[in-house]
Write a protein that holds these residues in place. Structure first.
Motif, mmCIF file in Angstrom:
data_model
loop_
_atom_site.group_PDB
_atom_site.id
_atom_site.type_symbol
_atom_site.label_atom_id
_atom_site.label_comp_id
_atom_site.label_asym_id
_atom_site.label_seq_id
_atom_site.Cartn_x
_atom_site.Cartn_y
_atom_site.Cartn_z
ATOM 1 N N MET A 1 0.854 -1.206 0.000
ATOM 2 C CA MET A 1 0.000 0.000 0.000
ATOM 3 C C MET A 1 0.883 1.246 0.000
ATOM 4 O O MET A 1 1.593 1.507 0.963
ATOM 5 N N GLU A 2 0.786 2.018 -1.045
ATOM 6 C CA GLU A 2 1.710 3.133 -1.265
ATOM 7 C C GLU A 2 1.704 4.192 -0.171
ATOM 8 O O GLU A 2 2.757 4.678 0.229
ATOM 9 N N ASP A 3 0.495 4.555 0.282
ATOM 10 C CA ASP A 3 0.412 5.670 1.219
ATOM 11 C C ASP A 3 0.318 5.239 2.676
ATOM 12 O O ASP A 3 0.036 6.067 3.535
ATOM 13 N N CYS A 4 0.566 3.984 2.929
ATOM 14 C CA CYS A 4 0.422 3.490 4.293
ATOM 15 C C CYS A 4 1.739 3.661 5.061
ATOM 16 O O CYS A 4 2.778 3.124 4.665
ATOM 17 N N VAL A 5 1.659 4.399 6.154
ATOM 18 C CA VAL A 5 2.852 4.673 6.973
ATOM 19 C C VAL A 5 3.496 3.373 7.471
ATOM 20 O O VAL A 5 4.721 3.231 7.447
ATOM 21 N N PHE A 6 2.670 2.441 7.919
ATOM 22 C CA PHE A 6 3.239 1.209 8.478
ATOM 23 C C PHE A 6 3.830 0.313 7.389
ATOM 24 O O PHE A 6 4.840 -0.361 7.625
ATOM 25 N N CYS A 7 3.243 0.314 6.189
ATOM 26 C CA CYS A 7 3.876 -0.417 5.074
ATOM 27 C C CYS A 7 5.234 0.204 4.746
ATOM 28 O O CYS A 7 6.189 -0.513 4.435
ATOM 29 N N LYS A 8 5.315 1.523 4.851
ATOM 30 C CA LYS A 8 6.603 2.192 4.598
ATOM 31 C C LYS A 8 7.632 1.804 5.654
ATOM 32 O O LYS A 8 8.823 1.675 5.346
ATOM 33 N N LEU A 45 1.462 -8.202 6.187
ATOM 34 C CA LEU A 45 0.363 -8.121 5.222
ATOM 35 C C LEU A 45 -0.468 -6.885 5.524
ATOM 36 O O LEU A 45 -0.844 -6.666 6.687
ATOM 37 N N HIS A 46 -0.739 -6.061 4.510
ATOM 38 C CA HIS A 46 -1.565 -4.873 4.750
ATOM 39 C C HIS A 46 -3.024 -5.276 4.914
ATOM 40 O O HIS A 46 -3.659 -5.764 3.977
ATOM 41 N N ILE A 47 -3.544 -5.044 6.116
ATOM 42 C CA ILE A 47 -4.963 -5.241 6.438
ATOM 43 C C ILE A 47 -5.360 -3.959 7.157
ATOM 44 O O ILE A 47 -4.684 -3.555 8.103
ATOM 45 N N PHE A 97 -4.413 3.249 9.282
ATOM 46 C CA PHE A 97 -5.296 2.176 8.825
ATOM 47 C C PHE A 97 -4.515 1.003 8.256
ATOM 48 O O PHE A 97 -4.680 0.608 7.097
ATOM 49 N N HIS A 98 -3.655 0.491 9.113
ATOM 50 C CA HIS A 98 -2.954 -0.790 8.903
ATOM 51 C C HIS A 98 -3.087 -1.484 10.262
ATOM 52 O O HIS A 98 -2.634 -0.937 11.277
ATOM 53 N N LEU A 99 -3.740 -2.626 10.292
ATOM 54 C CA LEU A 99 -4.029 -3.336 11.540
ATOM 55 C C LEU A 99 -2.832 -3.307 12.486
ATOM 56 O O LEU A 99 -1.712 -3.632 12.076
HETATM 57 ZN ZN ZN Z 1 -0.057 -0.911 5.341
#
Ligand code: ZN
Ligand code: 5GP
Length: 114
Positions: A1-8, A45-47, A97-99
């Protein structure tokens, strides 16, 4: 997810103080701690939140709890105790909004909501 802080954070596009990592889970210190120990535990995993759990991805819940157990032990608060908190959706105050679960401890925690 591009704009997800936690994915980053998972992808090392943003720095963090990592406490624990395995193939499926990552944990790092909260940037704005509210207790002496305040760790964020996330699935890789992005949830978005609990509303998006399914039969296929709900294994992450076990992974998160097993990681919490290891982190509490590593940080020396397993015996004293700690609290795991999840905020789901706007009314609960979810801002990322990343679990994720907040692992809180390191002092006697305040009044319980429930
Ligand atoms: Zn995420
Ligand atoms: P929520 O309010 O969604 O339950 O929790 C989000 C948490 O993530 C907050 O406690 C906030 O301080 C933390 N947080 C937000 N952005 C970052 C960041 O870039 N790095 C770290 N380490 N924590 C963050």
């Amino acid at each position: 997810m591009e704009d997800c802080v936690f994915c980053k954070i998972i992808n090392r596009q943003l720095p963090s103080k990592i406490v624990y990592e395995d193939e499926k889970v990552m944990a790092f210190y909260d940037i704005n701690p509210v207790t002496p120990v305040h760790v964020i535990i996330i699935p890789k995993l992005h949830i978005a939140n609990v509303n998006e759990l399914t039969e296929d991805n709900s294994y992450v819940m076990a992974d998160i709890h097993l990681a919490a157990q290891k982190i509490a032990d590593k940080l020396g608060i397993a015996k004293e105790g700690y609290r795991l908190i999840n905020n789901c959706g706007e009314d609960a105050g979810q801002t990322v909004f990343h679990l994720h679960y907040h692992l809180l401890g390191g002092r006697r925690l305040g009044a319980k909501i429930i």
